[in-house]
Design a protein around this motif. Structure first.
Motif, short mmCIF file in Angstrom:
data_model
loop_
_atom_site.label_atom_id
_atom_site.label_comp_id
_atom_site.label_asym_id
_atom_site.label_seq_id
_atom_site.Cartn_x
_atom_site.Cartn_y
_atom_site.Cartn_z
N ILE A 49 0.73 -1.16 0.08
CA ILE A 49 -0.14 -0.07 0.12
C ILE A 49 0.75 1.26 0.48
N ASN A 50 1.24 1.34 0.92
CA ASN A 50 2.44 1.75 1.12
C ASN A 50 3.75 2.56 0.10
N ALA A 51 3.74 1.46 -0.96
CA ALA A 51 4.58 1.38 -1.88
C ALA A 51 4.14 2.47 -3.33
N THR A 52 3.06 2.41 -2.83
CA THR A 52 1.88 2.97 -4.21
C THR A 52 0.85 4.24 -3.72
N LEU A 53 1.19 5.27 -4.68
CA LEU A 53 0.64 6.73 -4.02
C LEU A 53 -1.03 7.12 -5.27
N ASP A 54 -0.93 6.34 -6.13
CA ASP A 54 -2.01 5.92 -7.25
C ASP A 54 -2.97 6.12 -7.03
N LEU A 55 -4.17 6.87 -6.18
CA LEU A 55 -5.20 6.02 -4.95
C LEU A 55 -6.00 4.82 -5.69
N ASP A 56 -6.13 4.73 -7.03
CA ASP A 56 -7.31 3.72 -7.19
C ASP A 56 -6.34 2.58 -7.99
N MET A 58 -4.13 1.64 -5.68
CA MET A 58 -3.65 1.42 -4.48
C MET A 58 -5.09 0.81 -4.03
N LEU A 59 -6.36 1.14 -3.97
CA LEU A 59 -6.89 -0.02 -3.40
C LEU A 59 -7.52 -0.40 -4.38
N GLY A 60 -7.09 -1.04 -5.43
CA GLY A 60 -7.18 -1.82 -6.05
C GLY A 60 -6.46 -3.22 -5.66
N LEU A 61 -5.28 -2.58 -5.51
CA LEU A 61 -3.89 -3.46 -4.32
C LEU A 61 -4.51 -3.95 -3.20
N ILE A 62 -5.31 -3.31 -2.20
CA ILE A 62 -5.83 -3.15 -0.25
C ILE A 62 -6.56 -4.68 -1.22
N LEU A 63 -7.72 -4.28 -2.45
CA LEU A 63 -8.92 -5.43 -2.30
C LEU A 63 -8.35 -6.08 -2.75
N ASP A 64 -7.54 -6.80 -3.60
CA ASP A 64 -6.81 -8.10 -4.54
C ASP A 64 -5.75 -8.87 -3.31
N SER A 65 -5.33 -7.64 -2.60
CA SER A 65 -4.69 -8.21 -0.84
C SER A 65 -6.43 -9.29 0.19
N ASN A 204 -2.73 9.56 2.11
CA ASN A 204 -1.33 9.82 1.46
C ASN A 204 -1.91 10.28 -0.01
N ALA A 205 -2.38 9.12 -0.48
CA ALA A 205 -2.29 9.60 -1.83
C ALA A 205 -3.40 10.85 -2.06
N ARG A 206 -4.70 10.78 -1.07
CA ARG A 206 -5.16 11.75 -1.43
C ARG A 206 -3.95 13.50 -1.14
N LEU A 207 -3.30 13.45 -0.31
CA LEU A 207 -2.60 14.53 -0.17
C LEU A 207 -1.77 14.48 -1.06
N TYR A 208 -1.15 13.74 -1.80
CA TYR A 208 -0.50 13.47 -3.20
C TYR A 208 -0.68 13.78 -4.58
N LEU A 209 -2.07 13.35 -4.13
CA LEU A 209 -3.57 14.10 -5.27
C LEU A 209 -3.41 15.74 -5.54
N GLY A 210 -3.96 15.89 -3.75
CA GLY A 210 -4.25 17.36 -4.25
C GLY A 210 -2.91 17.69 -4.37
N GLU A 211 -1.71 17.78 -3.97
CA GLU A 211 -0.11 18.07 -3.81
C GLU A 211 -0.86 18.16 -5.38
N GLN A 212 -0.53 16.37 -6.38
CA GLN A 212 -0.41 16.60 -7.41
C GLN A 212 -1.09 18.05 -8.52
#
Lengths: 689, 140
Positions: A49-56, A58-65, A204-212
């Protein structure tokens, strides 16, 4: 009865006891192993989870796990919109139909309640409970309504975990099952850990997204700025062009406005009118009335537009002529007009301007409209201002002077100009008039009137030469000669128009006549004494006629100012000189520029020993003499011939080489009764006894 | 205290406390009149306590406040084993983690059926488990 038949529960058997113990140990081991495995899995999920900052992603990754590793087959993550108090499905796993973007209101169902309460909601046997609730609702006589929520249609177990970061709800993690009691406390514990990770990661991802987004915004702003910078110059150019255009439009509208206003009042008054500052005022001025004789008969057989065309042609010409002499056509009445001079701006030449204009009109009326004009002129005090109803007011004047002018016009013969005594007195130095029999004027007492014969030329002006002088014998033929020269060589110059500006009527011709007389007298004496050179007569006449044509480009008010300071006089003379040279260039008399410059130097010369050529000296003496004896607006009584001769003799320039010329001139001009002492050029003495 | 050693609810009974199959509770009024009724769920509290939801005033609610003893039968939905509890009403909670948990679950269900305004948890009635035993029969 259905006994379980479980022998292990029966005490007494050692084997059974051992087996039972072993089973407990196995069970404990299994649970320890599961926990170990799950903790490792969580660590793995956490690092993924922490390795990625792309929200979609990342969420896919979490559910996959959750599915692959922890065995949660149906799971979803919803993201919270705190402002709207709702959650939206952001990612799902294990469902036949995708329900992403499905909305769940906060407080609705296990997911909504978990969001509202910010606590884990773990539900089992939901089908039963929903049925129970529905039954109660049914008993209460209410309709069955089951709110459609995302997830399994036959859901029995559901666990919803709020995703919270720094006391802020970012979303909900939910797992589901069709089994009645699928999730236990251990699952809750596990998922709570995952939820914590998940929440932090989403944040983090949202912050990153916001930052982006901020970064992109910044980039975009920078690009825009750069673009603006690049195009600034052309933008400024465009804007400047726009402004210039707008200004031009404004100017054009102002001009149109003023042109419109110019129909109502003289141009000089428009600024005052626009500012609403135009007040009635009292002026000494000259009023002229004109009338076309026989126009009614003349236009009887004409079509209306032909009548108007004729009249407008006539008025246009009349306007042109009068405006040349500073007149203003104030109104027309049928074929008649009322023209003002010295209005609205006071002018010392108002009377002479009117008379010159009248003479010009009469001289050209026949060729313009082939009808005779009557012209009446009156000078005096008038009151001027805006007159008339609000929607039709125009600049107008009132006063007895106006009425008199109209009477003068009425009494004028065809082609004639009749003026009041007041006007006659003002124009007397410049024009020849003759008294008419007194007029009987309705409402006014008997009035004298004068008919204008024409301009006073030199031969009709005994104040500018003495009738007893030798010159008096020459004047008539010389004047004819000069007039012929004018007609032949200078027909393009309207001398009257130039002279009318400062009242120096017939000045150029007079200088030419005097200079020619002097030049010939010098020639005669030369022949007698057989000494000096021959001088070109034509050069003398030409220089005398054109020497001050630059006046046409100078404001009459400046020309007519009384008591100029030495400085102003010098500057005026300099302007006169340069304008004269310009005028000569227009007349293609460029070759005369040097002679004109010499003449101006001669007249300004203060050094007695300066030496000038014969041409300059001859014209200079004639010019200075006539300037003294001729009437002018700005001076009082002109010099007498004798006084003028004495004055010229006192000029420094006349004390040197030029004295001989002056002596010849004085001899020519002196009254017969006065004898002059012919002094030597190098012995400066008064020339008069 | 009737028991020196408090009982411990076995792990096997836990699925029966998820509310999958309604439970039956028997109470007795002070005058000796018994009352049997169905409740949707017996909640697990800790190893020797369970809780019942108090949503409406009922005979059960009133009875246990006069006479705290109650008998409950719950069924494990996995193997349909039947468990019998002897309970004694202890107290009713109107706040705290237990109340919140029960309240949330009630709200989750109620909100899905448009009954949020009707299904309100008034209290979590906590009972001490005096005895628990597996019945020698199964639910058929």
């Amino acid at each position: 009865m259905n006994d379980s038949g479980d022998s292990a529960t029966e005490p007494g058997s050692l084997r059974a006891l051992i087996l039972d113990n072993q089973r407990v140990i196995d069970d404990l081991n299994a649970r320890v192993q599961r926990r170990d495995r799950e903790v490792r899995i969580i660590q793995q999920i956490s690092s993924e989870i922490n390795a990625t900052l792309d929200l979609d992603q990342m969420l896919g990754l979490i559910l996959d796990s959750l599915d692959r590793v922890l065995g949660f087959k149906h799971c979803m993550i919803l993201l919270a919109d705190e402002k709207l108090a709702q959650l939206s499905v952001a990612a799902m796993r294990g469902y036949k139909d995708q329900q992403t973007r499905t909305i769940v209101q906060v407080g609705q169902g296990p997911i909504g309640v978990a969001a509202r309460r910010r606590r884990v909601v773990r539900m089992a046997a939901m089908g039963t409970q929903l049925g129970y609730a529905a039954a109660v609702r049914g008993e209460m006589g209410q309709e069955q309504t089951q709110i459609k929520l995302p997830g399994l249609a036959d859901v029995q177990s559901q666990m919803a975990l709020p995703l919270i970061v720094k006391e802020r709800l970012v979303g909900v993690l939910a797992v589901e099952s069709a089994a009645p009691s699928a999730f236990d406390e251990l699952d809750e514990l596990l998922l709570s850990i995952v939820a914590n990770q998940c929440a932090a990661a989403i944040d983090n991802a949202r912050l990153y997204l916001g930052e982006q987004e901020r970064s992109e915004l910044l980039d975009r702003t920078n690009r825009d700025l750069q673009h603006l910078n690049d195009t600034l110059e052309s933008k400024v150019r465009d804007r400047t062009a726009e402004l210039t255009q707008a200004f031009a439009d404004l100017e054009r509208r102002k001009r149109q406005h003023e042109e419109l206003l110019a129909h109502m009042a003289p141009v000089d008054l428009i600024p005052l009118m626009v500012e609403g500052r135009l007040q009635a005022s009292r002026l000494t001025a000259t009023v002229m009335f004109t009338d076309l004789s026989g126009f009614t008969a003349f236009s009887a057989g004409m079509e209306p537009d032909e009548v108007f065309a004729h009249l407008n042609h006539y008025f246009a010409w009349l306007g042109d002529v009068t405006s040349r002499y500073r007149g203003y056509v104030n109104k027309t009445m049928g074929d008649g007009t009322m023209i003002l001079f010295g209005v609205p701006v006071a002018s010392p030449s108002h009377a002479t301007d009117a008379v010159v204009a009248a003479l010009t009109l009469q001289a050209n009326a026949a060729s313009t409209i082939s009808l005779a004009m009557r012209i009446g002129i009156s000078s005096g005090v008038i009151t001027a201002g805006m007159l008339g109803p609000r929607n039709k007011s125009m600049y107008d004047i009132l006063g007895e002077t106006v009425n008199l002018a109209q009477r003068m016009e009425g009494s004028a013969p065809l082609g004639g100009i009749v003026v009041t005594p007041a006007t006659a007195e003002l124009i007397q130095p410049y024009f020849v008039t003759e008294a008419l029999p007194d007029l009987e004027i309705k409402g006014l007492s008997r009035r004298a009137s004068f008919r204008v014969i024409g301009m006073r030329t030199l031969k009709d002006d005994p104040r500018r030469f003495d009738p007893s002088s030798r010159f008096a014998e020459m004047v008539t033929p010389l004047q004819a000669e000069i007039e012929a020269f004018k007609a032949q060589h200078l027909s393009r110059v309207n001398f009257i128009s130039v002279q009318a500006r400062d009242g120096a009527f017939y000045h150029n011709e007079t200088v030419a006549i005097l200079a020619l007389a002097l030049q010939r007298e010098l020639g005669r004496q030369d022949r007698l004494s057989a000494s000096t050179s021959d001088i070109d007569e034509q050069a003398v006449i030409r220089l005398a006629l054109v020497h001050d044509l630059g006046k046409r480009a100078i404001d009459p008010r400046r020309l007519n100012e009384r008591g100029l300071s030495e400085e102003d006089r010098t500057s005026l003379r300099a302007d006169l000189e340069s304008h004269t040279i310009e005028t000569l260039a227009q007349l293609e008399f460029d070759s005369m520029a040097e002679a004109v410059r010499a003449l101006y130097r001669f007249e300004a010369q203060q050094q007695p020993h300066a030496v000038f050529d014969a041409l300059t000296t001859i014209v200079g003496i004639a010019d200075i003499f006539d300037a003294l004896v001729a009437p002018k607006f700005y001076k009082g009584a002109p010099w007498t011939v004798r006084g003028a001769l004495e004055e010229v003799a006192r000029m420094p320039i006349m004390l040197g080489e030029q004295r001989g010329f002056l002596n010849v001139f004085a001899e020519l001009m002196r009254p017969a009764s006065v004898s002059l002492t012919m002094a030597r050029a190098d012995v400066p003495k008064p020339i008069i006894d | 205290m009737p028991h020196a050693d408090p009982v411990t609810l076995p792990a096997e009974v836990m699925p029966a406390l998820q509310g999958a199959i309604p439970a039956t509770i028997v109470t007795c009024a002070l005058d000796g009149e018994p009352n049997a009724t169905t409740v949707s769920q017996v909640h697990y509290v800790d190893r020797n306590h369970v809780a019942l939801s108090f949503q409406f005033f009922s005979k059960t609610i009133r009875n246990v406040r006069e006479n705290p003893y109650a008998a409950v039968q719950v069924i494990n939905p996995v193997d349909f084993s039947v468990w019998l509890f002897d309970l004694r009403y202890d107290h009713s909670e109107t706040e705290g983690p237990l109340f919140d948990d029960m309240d949330m679950k009630l709200e989750a269900i109620a909100s899905m059926t448009g009954m949020s305004d009707v299904f309100k948890l008034r209290g979590a009635d906590v009972y001490e488990v005096l005895a628990v035993r597996k019945a020698p029969w199964r639910r058929t």
